[in-house]
Design a protein around this motif. Structure first.
Motif, PDB file in Angstrom:
ATOM      1  N   ILE A  14     -26.314  37.755  32.880  1.00  0.00           N
ATOM      2  CA  ILE A  14     -26.678  39.150  32.611  1.00  0.00           C
ATOM      3  C   ILE A  14     -27.049  39.340  31.138  1.00  0.00           C
ATOM      4  CG2 ILE A  14     -25.759  41.506  32.481  1.00  0.00           C
ATOM      5  CD1 ILE A  14     -24.311  40.955  35.105  1.00  0.00           C
ATOM      6  N   VAL A  15     -26.317  38.711  30.239  1.00  0.00           N
ATOM      7  CA  VAL A  15     -26.646  38.823  28.814  1.00  0.00           C
ATOM      8  C   VAL A  15     -28.026  38.218  28.538  1.00  0.00           C
ATOM      9  CG1 VAL A  15     -25.987  38.040  26.506  1.00  0.00           C
ATOM     10  CG2 VAL A  15     -24.254  38.946  28.046  1.00  0.00           C
ATOM     11  N   VAL A  16     -28.287  37.052  29.105  1.00  0.00           N
ATOM     12  CA  VAL A  16     -29.596  36.413  28.928  1.00  0.00           C
ATOM     13  C   VAL A  16     -30.696  37.269  29.551  1.00  0.00           C
ATOM     14  CG1 VAL A  16     -30.970  34.393  29.597  1.00  0.00           C
ATOM     15  CG2 VAL A  16     -28.656  34.087  28.712  1.00  0.00           C
ATOM     16  N   LEU A  17     -30.432  37.822  30.734  1.00  0.00           N
ATOM     17  CA  LEU A  17     -31.405  38.690  31.391  1.00  0.00           C
ATOM     18  C   LEU A  17     -31.760  39.886  30.523  1.00  0.00           C
ATOM     19  CD1 LEU A  17     -32.916  39.743  34.033  1.00  0.00           C
ATOM     20  CD2 LEU A  17     -30.802  40.978  34.469  1.00  0.00           C
ATOM     21  N   VAL A  18     -30.770  40.544  29.970  1.00  0.00           N
ATOM     22  CA  VAL A  18     -31.024  41.737  29.162  1.00  0.00           C
ATOM     23  C   VAL A  18     -31.817  41.388  27.903  1.00  0.00           C
ATOM     24  CG1 VAL A  18     -29.900  43.505  27.760  1.00  0.00           C
ATOM     25  CG2 VAL A  18     -29.077  43.041  30.052  1.00  0.00           C
ATOM     26  N   ILE A  19     -31.471  40.292  27.252  1.00  0.00           N
ATOM     27  CA  ILE A  19     -32.185  39.897  26.032  1.00  0.00           C
ATOM     28  C   ILE A  19     -33.637  39.543  26.344  1.00  0.00           C
ATOM     29  CG2 ILE A  19     -32.332  38.111  24.247  1.00  0.00           C
ATOM     30  CD1 ILE A  19     -29.234  38.093  24.269  1.00  0.00           C
ATOM     31  N   LEU A  20     -33.850  38.706  27.359  1.00  0.00           N
ATOM     32  CA  LEU A  20     -35.216  38.313  27.702  1.00  0.00           C
ATOM     33  C   LEU A  20     -36.037  39.494  28.201  1.00  0.00           C
ATOM     34  CD1 LEU A  20     -34.675  34.861  29.440  1.00  0.00           C
ATOM     35  CD2 LEU A  20     -35.575  35.324  27.147  1.00  0.00           C
ATOM     36  N   TYR A  21     -35.428  40.344  29.005  1.00  0.00           N
ATOM     37  CA  TYR A  21     -36.140  41.504  29.534  1.00  0.00           C
ATOM     38  C   TYR A  21     -36.535  42.466  28.414  1.00  0.00           C
ATOM     39  CZ  TYR A  21     -37.426  45.387  32.473  1.00  0.00           C
ATOM     40  OH  TYR A  21     -38.121  46.402  33.062  1.00  0.00           O
ATOM     41  N   ALA A  22     -35.642  42.681  27.467  1.00  0.00           N
ATOM     42  CA  ALA A  22     -35.955  43.574  26.349  1.00  0.00           C
ATOM     43  C   ALA A  22     -37.101  43.010  25.512  1.00  0.00           C
ATOM     44  CB  ALA A  22     -34.718  43.786  25.484  1.00  0.00           C
ATOM     45  N   LEU A  23     -37.083  41.713  25.260  1.00  0.00           N
ATOM     46  CA  LEU A  23     -38.170  41.098  24.503  1.00  0.00           C
ATOM     47  C   LEU A  23     -39.498  41.186  25.256  1.00  0.00           C
ATOM     48  CD1 LEU A  23     -36.386  37.927  23.094  1.00  0.00           C
ATOM     49  CD2 LEU A  23     -37.184  39.910  21.800  1.00  0.00           C
ATOM     50  N   LEU A  24     -39.458  40.923  26.546  1.00  0.00           N
ATOM     51  CA  LEU A  24     -40.670  40.976  27.351  1.00  0.00           C
ATOM     52  C   LEU A  24     -41.222  42.404  27.442  1.00  0.00           C
ATOM     53  CD1 LEU A  24     -42.540  39.315  29.281  1.00  0.00           C
ATOM     54  CD2 LEU A  24     -41.078  40.137  31.114  1.00  0.00           C
ATOM     55  N   LEU A  47     -39.117  53.867  32.685  1.00  0.00           N
ATOM     56  CA  LEU A  47     -39.157  53.005  33.875  1.00  0.00           C
ATOM     57  C   LEU A  47     -38.691  51.587  33.563  1.00  0.00           C
ATOM     58  CD1 LEU A  47     -42.478  54.164  35.549  1.00  0.00           C
ATOM     59  CD2 LEU A  47     -40.139  54.668  36.249  1.00  0.00           C
ATOM     60  N   SER A  48     -39.166  51.033  32.459  1.00  0.00           N
ATOM     61  CA  SER A  48     -38.760  49.670  32.136  1.00  0.00           C
ATOM     62  C   SER A  48     -37.293  49.615  31.705  1.00  0.00           C
ATOM     63  CB  SER A  48     -39.656  49.082  31.043  1.00  0.00           C
ATOM     64  OG  SER A  48     -39.499  49.776  29.830  1.00  0.00           O
ATOM     65  N   GLY A  49     -36.777  50.709  31.217  1.00  0.00           N
ATOM     66  CA  GLY A  49     -35.363  50.759  30.866  1.00  0.00           C
ATOM     67  C   GLY A  49     -34.457  50.774  32.077  1.00  0.00           C
ATOM     68  N   LEU A  50     -34.964  51.203  33.201  1.00  0.00           N
ATOM     69  CA  LEU A  50     -34.176  51.212  34.439  1.00  0.00           C
ATOM     70  C   LEU A  50     -34.435  49.999  35.326  1.00  0.00           C
ATOM     71  CD1 LEU A  50     -34.545  54.965  35.400  1.00  0.00           C
ATOM     72  CD2 LEU A  50     -32.531  53.832  34.462  1.00  0.00           C
ATOM     73  N   LEU A  54     -32.048  46.241  38.641  1.00  0.00           N
ATOM     74  CA  LEU A  54     -32.173  45.596  39.947  1.00  0.00           C
ATOM     75  C   LEU A  54     -31.743  44.131  39.931  1.00  0.00           C
ATOM     76  CD1 LEU A  54     -35.495  47.237  41.134  1.00  0.00           C
ATOM     77  CD2 LEU A  54     -33.161  47.809  41.815  1.00  0.00           C
ATOM     78  N   PRO A  55     -32.261  43.288  39.021  1.00  0.00           N
ATOM     79  CA  PRO A  55     -31.762  41.907  39.011  1.00  0.00           C
ATOM     80  C   PRO A  55     -30.305  41.816  38.570  1.00  0.00           C
ATOM     81  CG  PRO A  55     -33.477  42.191  37.352  1.00  0.00           C
ATOM     82  CD  PRO A  55     -33.395  43.454  38.125  1.00  0.00           C
ATOM     83  N   ALA A  56     -29.874  42.719  37.711  1.00  0.00           N
ATOM     84  CA  ALA A  56     -28.471  42.706  37.293  1.00  0.00           C
ATOM     85  C   ALA A  56     -27.548  43.021  38.464  1.00  0.00           C
ATOM     86  CB  ALA A  56     -28.244  43.700  36.157  1.00  0.00           C
ATOM     87  N   MET A  57     -27.987  43.917  39.352  1.00  0.00           N
ATOM     88  CA  MET A  57     -27.178  44.230  40.536  1.00  0.00           C
ATOM     89  C   MET A  57     -27.036  43.012  41.437  1.00  0.00           C
ATOM     90  SD  MET A  57     -28.282  48.173  41.525  1.00  0.00           S
ATOM     91  CE  MET A  57     -28.921  47.609  43.039  1.00  0.00           C
TER      92      MET A  57
END
Length: 70
Positions: A14-24, A47-50, A54-57
């Motif tokens: 989840i931490v990696v997901l949030v970091i990569l998603y924010a950068l992307l 929209l991108s903030g929400l 989905l993948p985190a869930m």
């Protein structure tokens, strides 16, 4: 797999997901939305903030494992 190990792996994912998603998301916005109006920026970031939820869930659902019957 032990539950504690699943939770550790899930937390790291989840931490990696949030970091990569924010950068992307930020890179996409700066590359394509630079000259757009403020409303487009607001809508995109809302929209991108929400969307990362989905993948985190799915990761959290995997971390919890199957429900055990009492």
């Amino acid at each position: 797999m032990p539950l504690r190990l699943k939770k550790l792996i899930g937390t790291i994912l989840i931490v990696v997901l949030v970091i990569l998603y924010a950068l992307l998301a930020t890179s996409f916005a700066s590359a394509y939305l630079g000259s757009s109006s403020g409303w487009v920026h607001l809508l995109y970031f809302a929209l991108s903030g929400l969307l990362w939820i989905l993948p985190a869930m799915l990761i959290i659902k995997w971390m919890a494992g199957p429900r055990q019957k009492p």
